[in-house]
Scaffold this active site. Sequence first.
Site, PDB file in Angstrom:
ATOM      1  N   GLY A  11       0.789  -1.229   0.000  1.00 64.28           N
ATOM      2  CA  GLY A  11       0.000   0.000   0.000  1.00 64.28           C
ATOM      3  C   GLY A  11       0.821   1.278   0.000  1.00 64.28           C
ATOM      4  N   ASN A 104      -2.891   2.071 -14.441  1.00 61.37           N
ATOM      5  CA  ASN A 104      -1.931   1.205 -13.744  1.00 61.37           C
ATOM      6  C   ASN A 104      -0.577   1.890 -13.728  1.00 61.37           C
ATOM      7  OD1 ASN A 104      -0.883  -1.219 -12.542  1.00 61.37           O
ATOM      8  ND2 ASN A 104      -0.007  -1.766 -14.526  1.00 61.37           N
ATOM      9  N   HIS A 106       3.614   0.908 -13.388  1.00 62.01           N
ATOM     10  CA  HIS A 106       4.567  -0.200 -13.441  1.00 62.01           C
ATOM     11  C   HIS A 106       5.964   0.379 -13.227  1.00 62.01           C
ATOM     12  CE1 HIS A 106       6.052  -4.134 -14.489  1.00 62.01           C
ATOM     13  NE2 HIS A 106       6.952  -3.556 -15.259  1.00 62.01           N
ATOM     14  N   ASP A 147       0.152  -5.269 -17.556  1.00 62.42           N
ATOM     15  CA  ASP A 147       0.979  -4.109 -17.914  1.00 62.42           C
ATOM     16  C   ASP A 147       0.759  -3.649 -19.353  1.00 62.42           C
ATOM     17  OD1 ASP A 147       2.153  -4.144 -15.335  1.00 62.42           O
ATOM     18  OD2 ASP A 147       3.542  -5.702 -16.001  1.00 62.42           O
ATOM     19  N   GLU A 174      10.601   6.824  -5.953  1.00 67.86           N
ATOM     20  CA  GLU A 174      10.530   8.286  -5.773  1.00 67.86           C
ATOM     21  C   GLU A 174       9.872   8.941  -6.990  1.00 67.86           C
ATOM     22  OE1 GLU A 174      11.098  10.178  -3.044  1.00 67.86           O
ATOM     23  OE2 GLU A 174      11.183   8.150  -2.207  1.00 67.86           O
ATOM     24  N   GLU A 176       7.785   7.281  -9.058  1.00 67.25           N
ATOM     25  CA  GLU A 176       6.387   6.815  -9.087  1.00 67.25           C
ATOM     26  C   GLU A 176       5.489   7.738  -8.280  1.00 67.25           C
ATOM     27  OE1 GLU A 176       5.490   2.622  -8.591  1.00 67.25           O
ATOM     28  OE2 GLU A 176       7.616   2.143  -8.687  1.00 67.25           O
TER      29      GLU A 176
END
Length: 197
Positions: A11, A104, A106, A147, A174, A176
């Site tokens: 999370g 999403n 990745h 993905d 960082e 993301e």
Amino acid sequence: MNVAVLISGTGRTLQNFIDEIAAGRLDARIELVVASKPGLRGADVARRAGLPVEVIDRRAFNSDAAFGDAVTRAVDARSVDLVLLAGFLHLWMFPDRYRGRVLNIHPALLPAFGGKGMYGRRVHEAVLKSGARESGCTVHFADHRYDGGHVILQRKVPVLPGDTPDSLAERVFEQEKIAYPEAVRRVASGAARLPPP
Ligand code: GAR
């Protein structure tokens, strides 16, 4: 934007959304968190923040379609504009009406180092093994492949001499933390949208 966040792990990505919303940098409301198995640390993150959590255990379903139907029912029950996959390790076979509304993230520069089984540490191990000089993260509209889907944005980082999977993962994460909220803002404002099929 009313969002649902789908998780399968710690999370950290969910926590980042909670922090960004609290700081006023992301104009969104988390209506629902779906956890794909019981006992996830990410579910505790959600509950501590007072967010509704539904546990839908993937192991209780014998197909992606049956699991997907259960997730769809949970999301349909709330009024949700966007669904954010946040370390969600399963396919959600969403119905057509959610097309362009499922995102999403990745931890690599897709299409490289993505696909089934490519998540978390494994991605960074593969990047280091390949000798690539850079990596990064990708936020994309999800489709019914692991993905897969139209890329919204990528942020890059260098791969440094002496990197381990953990040091590279940290550097990518960082980015993301910046990339995912930015992608949500772009979709919310209409600046990013899924091209017609
Ligand atoms: C993030 O690094 C995300 O990029 C990755 O899972 C992590 C989030 O999980 N997703 C994938 O690898 C998808 N293929 P967490 O928020 O539970 O730490």
